[in-house]
Design a protein around this motif. Structure first.
Motif, PDB file in Angstrom:
ATOM      1  N   GLY A  11       0.843  -1.093   0.007  1.00 34.75           N
ATOM      2  CA  GLY A  11      -0.087  -0.044   0.202  1.00 34.75           C
ATOM      3  C   GLY A  11       0.748   1.294  -0.002  1.00 34.75           C
ATOM      4  N   GLY A  12       1.836   1.116  -0.629  1.00 38.90           N
ATOM      5  CA  GLY A  12       2.881   2.257  -0.690  1.00 38.90           C
ATOM      6  C   GLY A  12       2.292   3.327  -1.833  1.00 38.90           C
ATOM      7  N   PHE A  13       2.956   4.174  -2.516  1.00 37.31           N
ATOM      8  CA  PHE A  13       2.611   5.217  -3.611  1.00 37.31           C
ATOM      9  C   PHE A  13       2.326   4.420  -4.747  1.00 37.31           C
ATOM     10  CE2 PHE A  13       3.766   8.686  -0.876  1.00 37.31           C
ATOM     11  CZ  PHE A  13       2.853   9.852  -1.353  1.00 37.31           C
ATOM     12  N   ALA A  14       3.202   3.342  -4.976  1.00 39.47           N
ATOM     13  CA  ALA A  14       2.912   2.679  -6.275  1.00 39.47           C
ATOM     14  C   ALA A  14       1.552   1.716  -5.932  1.00 39.47           C
ATOM     15  CB  ALA A  14       3.868   1.567  -6.416  1.00 39.47           C
ATOM     16  N   GLY A  15       1.479   1.193  -4.917  1.00 42.22           N
ATOM     17  CA  GLY A  15       0.375   0.321  -4.680  1.00 42.22           C
ATOM     18  C   GLY A  15      -1.133   0.884  -4.622  1.00 42.22           C
ATOM     19  N   VAL A  16      -0.814   2.158  -4.037  1.00 41.03           N
ATOM     20  CA  VAL A  16      -2.294   2.948  -3.698  1.00 41.03           C
ATOM     21  C   VAL A  16      -2.605   3.413  -5.121  1.00 41.03           C
ATOM     22  CG1 VAL A  16      -3.045   5.282  -3.063  1.00 41.03           C
ATOM     23  CG2 VAL A  16      -1.689   3.655  -1.639  1.00 41.03           C
ATOM     24  N   ALA A  17      -1.739   3.998  -6.021  1.00 45.10           N
ATOM     25  CA  ALA A  17      -1.909   4.579  -7.440  1.00 45.10           C
ATOM     26  C   ALA A  17      -2.418   3.453  -8.330  1.00 45.10           C
ATOM     27  CB  ALA A  17      -0.820   5.232  -7.953  1.00 45.10           C
ATOM     28  N   ALA A  18      -1.849   2.070  -8.119  1.00 45.13           N
ATOM     29  CA  ALA A  18      -2.461   1.240  -9.063  1.00 45.13           C
ATOM     30  C   ALA A  18      -3.766   0.815  -8.497  1.00 45.13           C
ATOM     31  CB  ALA A  18      -1.355  -0.166  -8.599  1.00 45.13           C
ATOM     32  N   ALA A  19      -4.076   0.556  -7.253  1.00 45.47           N
ATOM     33  CA  ALA A  19      -5.525   0.326  -6.934  1.00 45.47           C
ATOM     34  C   ALA A  19      -6.558   1.260  -7.083  1.00 45.47           C
ATOM     35  CB  ALA A  19      -5.328   0.048  -5.307  1.00 45.47           C
ATOM     36  N   LYS A  34       0.843  -4.437   4.812  1.00 38.84           N
ATOM     37  CA  LYS A  34       1.496  -5.025   6.036  1.00 38.84           C
ATOM     38  C   LYS A  34       1.188  -4.247   7.343  1.00 38.84           C
ATOM     39  CE  LYS A  34       5.949  -3.220   5.547  1.00 38.84           C
ATOM     40  NZ  LYS A  34       7.457  -3.863   5.331  1.00 38.84           N
ATOM     41  N   GLY A  35       1.126  -2.956   7.093  1.00 39.11           N
ATOM     42  CA  GLY A  35       0.984  -1.839   8.195  1.00 39.11           C
ATOM     43  C   GLY A  35      -0.290  -1.341   8.540  1.00 39.11           C
ATOM     44  N   ASN A  36      -0.528  -0.175   9.158  1.00 40.11           N
ATOM     45  CA  ASN A  36      -1.813   0.299   9.439  1.00 40.11           C
ATOM     46  C   ASN A  36      -2.282   1.431   8.722  1.00 40.11           C
ATOM     47  OD1 ASN A  36      -0.218   2.387  10.724  1.00 40.11           O
ATOM     48  ND2 ASN A  36      -1.501   2.038  12.595  1.00 40.11           N
ATOM     49  N   ALA A  37      -1.779   1.618   7.616  1.00 38.18           N
ATOM     50  CA  ALA A  37      -2.054   2.929   6.867  1.00 38.18           C
ATOM     51  C   ALA A  37      -1.528   2.808   5.363  1.00 38.18           C
ATOM     52  CB  ALA A  37      -1.542   4.073   7.404  1.00 38.18           C
ATOM     53  N   LEU A  38      -1.987   3.404   4.550  1.00 36.22           N
ATOM     54  CA  LEU A  38      -1.436   3.531   3.180  1.00 36.22           C
ATOM     55  C   LEU A  38      -0.381   4.642   3.128  1.00 36.22           C
ATOM     56  CD1 LEU A  38      -4.739   3.563   0.977  1.00 36.22           C
ATOM     57  CD2 LEU A  38      -3.185   1.549   1.684  1.00 36.22           C
ATOM     58  N   GLY A  39       0.602   4.470   2.352  1.00 39.63           N
ATOM     59  CA  GLY A  39       1.670   5.405   2.100  1.00 39.63           C
ATOM     60  C   GLY A  39       3.008   4.921   1.963  1.00 39.63           C
ATOM     61  N   GLY A  40       3.089   3.608   2.477  1.00 37.89           N
ATOM     62  CA  GLY A  40       4.338   3.035   2.465  1.00 37.89           C
ATOM     63  C   GLY A  40       5.672   3.429   3.135  1.00 37.89           C
ATOM     64  N   ALA A  41       6.716   3.930   2.410  1.00 40.07           N
ATOM     65  CA  ALA A  41       7.889   4.281   2.954  1.00 40.07           C
ATOM     66  C   ALA A  41       7.594   5.771   3.517  1.00 40.07           C
ATOM     67  CB  ALA A  41       9.281   4.435   1.816  1.00 40.07           C
ATOM     68  N   ALA A  42       6.932   6.675   2.952  1.00 43.24           N
ATOM     69  CA  ALA A  42       6.582   7.840   3.547  1.00 43.24           C
ATOM     70  C   ALA A  42       6.057   7.653   4.908  1.00 43.24           C
ATOM     71  CB  ALA A  42       5.652   8.758   2.711  1.00 43.24           C
ATOM     72  N   LEU A 353       1.319  -7.580 -12.853  1.00 41.45           N
ATOM     73  CA  LEU A 353       2.147  -6.591 -13.210  1.00 41.45           C
ATOM     74  C   LEU A 353       3.193  -6.074 -11.944  1.00 41.45           C
ATOM     75  CD1 LEU A 353       0.290  -4.476 -15.616  1.00 41.45           C
ATOM     76  CD2 LEU A 353       2.411  -5.994 -16.210  1.00 41.45           C
ATOM     77  N   VAL A 354       4.291  -5.495 -12.156  1.00 42.34           N
ATOM     78  CA  VAL A 354       4.818  -5.094 -11.005  1.00 42.34           C
ATOM     79  C   VAL A 354       4.947  -3.599 -10.870  1.00 42.34           C
ATOM     80  CG1 VAL A 354       7.326  -5.004  -9.998  1.00 42.34           C
ATOM     81  CG2 VAL A 354       6.306  -7.208 -10.913  1.00 42.34           C
ATOM     82  N   ALA A 355       4.982  -3.019  -9.983  1.00 42.49           N
ATOM     83  CA  ALA A 355       4.815  -1.506  -9.908  1.00 42.49           C
ATOM     84  C   ALA A 355       5.721  -1.064  -8.700  1.00 42.49           C
ATOM     85  CB  ALA A 355       3.374  -0.946  -9.708  1.00 42.49           C
ATOM     86  N   GLY A 356       6.607   0.052  -8.830  1.00 47.73           N
ATOM     87  CA  GLY A 356       7.277   0.684  -7.943  1.00 47.73           C
ATOM     88  C   GLY A 356       8.587   0.449  -8.104  1.00 47.73           C
TER      89      GLY A 356
END
Length: 417
Positions: A11-19, A34-42, A353-356
């Motif tokens: 659910g990082g930037f790549a995953g959020v935009a993809a979804a 895996k975490g409790n929020a979207l945004g990944g590395a940020a 597909l792979v994103a990120g």
């Protein structure tokens, strides 16, 4: 759990935009995070601010990372949650991303860590994630690997590479941290002096951190500074023992840097170590071996691919995998390269597909496109492409590229001039 058209893992930037982009095209989409929020590395690693993603063409500023990333940026602006240096407030970002995802109709699954993928005749049929209640199986017609580490691709036995050629070392891991209650003006005025002292002591071997200087960013919060300056080298970012050791080393580096600054910098008399990131930041780990391997030379040549789905001109920014030093290759104003759709397609599977940062590329190319604005645009392209494949029930290789590019441009993506 119901079966989805598209399951996005990460659910990082790549995953959020993809979804979001897949859902806007009518697909039933799930994000597994895996975490409790979207945004990944940020969010998880406190990676901040956004690195540069614009240039000037014919005298006009052009945002090369447009589309969904531009939407996110504008929402941050509307909430006064981003500074002119492009540093942002993480809590606002979390709220913005989840609202955008839910408005698009995306389902969410937090606290779920992928550990298994099942395949049948070249298709991924399901993935299994570890949850508080045990194993959960997720079925979908198509998948997007937005894990950053190519975790789904690895589990699905797609070929991957690790780090640079030869020794497979990756760019260093970094634990970001923040110091609060700083007199920022006094601190900033003393930078030249304490940076010189840091280099002097580094040369004498007095730090466990091999980084050549102290990297500091201002934040939107008064009297708070952000530090992206720890450096853990020669550890494998996808080896659990190495990552554990990296976390321990990095936290020691945080305290040695803070102690040094309190002694040699101004403005820290009333300061305190405010926070470290929830997990260490990873610049580079696994990358898939896809239908096309984007190379550093492709980037330097400013290659314009016929199947372009994203654009970048961020410098080839390589933090030395072995110790001190950071190398840069800067693009001239108006220059950029494109990222081909083929680099999003892994070998051996037909419905993923792979994103990120884990798309198919070499070490040098990855050092440029790995930043959050660019991976967001890659994710947007992956989401639209997978939705097209889902509608026609085809191999991801068989979608019409011109139609994909038309859809992306209609959604305000920049694919080159």
């Amino acid at each position: 759990m119901k079966k989805y058209d598209v399951a996005v893992i990460g659910g990082g930037f790549a995953g959020v935009a993809a979804a979001i982009s897949a859902a806007r095209e009518g697909a039933k989409v799930l994000i597994v995070e895996k975490g409790n929020a979207l945004g990944g590395a940020a969010i998880n690693c406190l990676v901040n601010p956004f690195m540069p993603y614009a240039t000037k063409i014919d005298g006009k500023k052009v945002n090369l990372s447009a589309g969904i990333f531009e939407e996110i940026h504008k929402k941050l602006e509307e909430r006064n949650a981003i500074a002119h240096e492009d540093s942002f407030l993480e809590e606002d970002l979390k709220h913005i991303l989840v609202n955008m995802a839910r408005d698009a109709g995306v389902d969410l699954l937090y606290h779920a860590y992928i550990f298994k993928a099942e395949k049948n005749e070249g298709k991924i049929t399901s993935v299994s994630v570890a949850t508080k209640s045990g194993e959960m199986k997720i079925e979908a017609s198509y998948f997007i690997d937005a894990t950053g580490d190519a975790q789904l691709s690895f589990l699905a036995d797609c070929p991957t590479t690790l780090g640079r050629d030869g020794d497979h070392l990756c760019q260093p891991m970094t634990l970001c941290f923040r110091i609060g209650n700083i007199d920022v003006d006094k601190f900033w005025a003393s930078r030249e002096r304490f940076q010189a002292k840091y280099k002097e002591l580094l040369a004498k071997g007095e730090f466990i951190n091999p980084r050549e200087d102290i990297l500091i960013f201002k934040t939107p919060v008064k009297n708070v500074l952000h530090f992206n300056t720890t450096r853990v080298v020669k550890k494998n970012p996808v080896c659990p023992e190495d990552v554990t050791e990296a976390e321990l080393i990095a936290r020691e580096q945080v305290f040695e840097i803070y102690d040094f600054l309190k002694k040699y910098a101004d403005g820290l008399e009333e300061s305190f170590l405010m926070m470290t990131a929830g997990e260490i930041g990873v610049r580079e780990s696994r990358m898939i071996v896809g239908e096309y391997v984007l190379t550093e030379q492709d980037c330097k040549n400013c290659t314009q691919f016929e199947d372009a789905v994203a654009v970048s001109n961020y410098d080839i920014d390589i933090h030395n995998p072995e110790g001190s030093g950071t190398s840069h290759y800067y693009f001239k104003m108006g220059e950029y390269y494109t990222i081909p759709y083929r680099s999003l397609i892994p070998k051996t599977v037909s419905n993923m597909l792979v994103a990120g940062r884990c798309i198919s590329s070499d070490h040098g190319a990855q050092a440029s496109y790995r930043i959050m604005p660019v991976v967001c645009t890659i994710g947007q392209a992956a989401g639209v492409a997978v939705s097209m494949a889902a509608k026609n029930k085809t191999d991801v290789r068989d979608i019409d590229i011109k139609s994909l590019q038309t859809k992306l441009k209609a959604a305000n993506a920049f694919l080159g001039i």
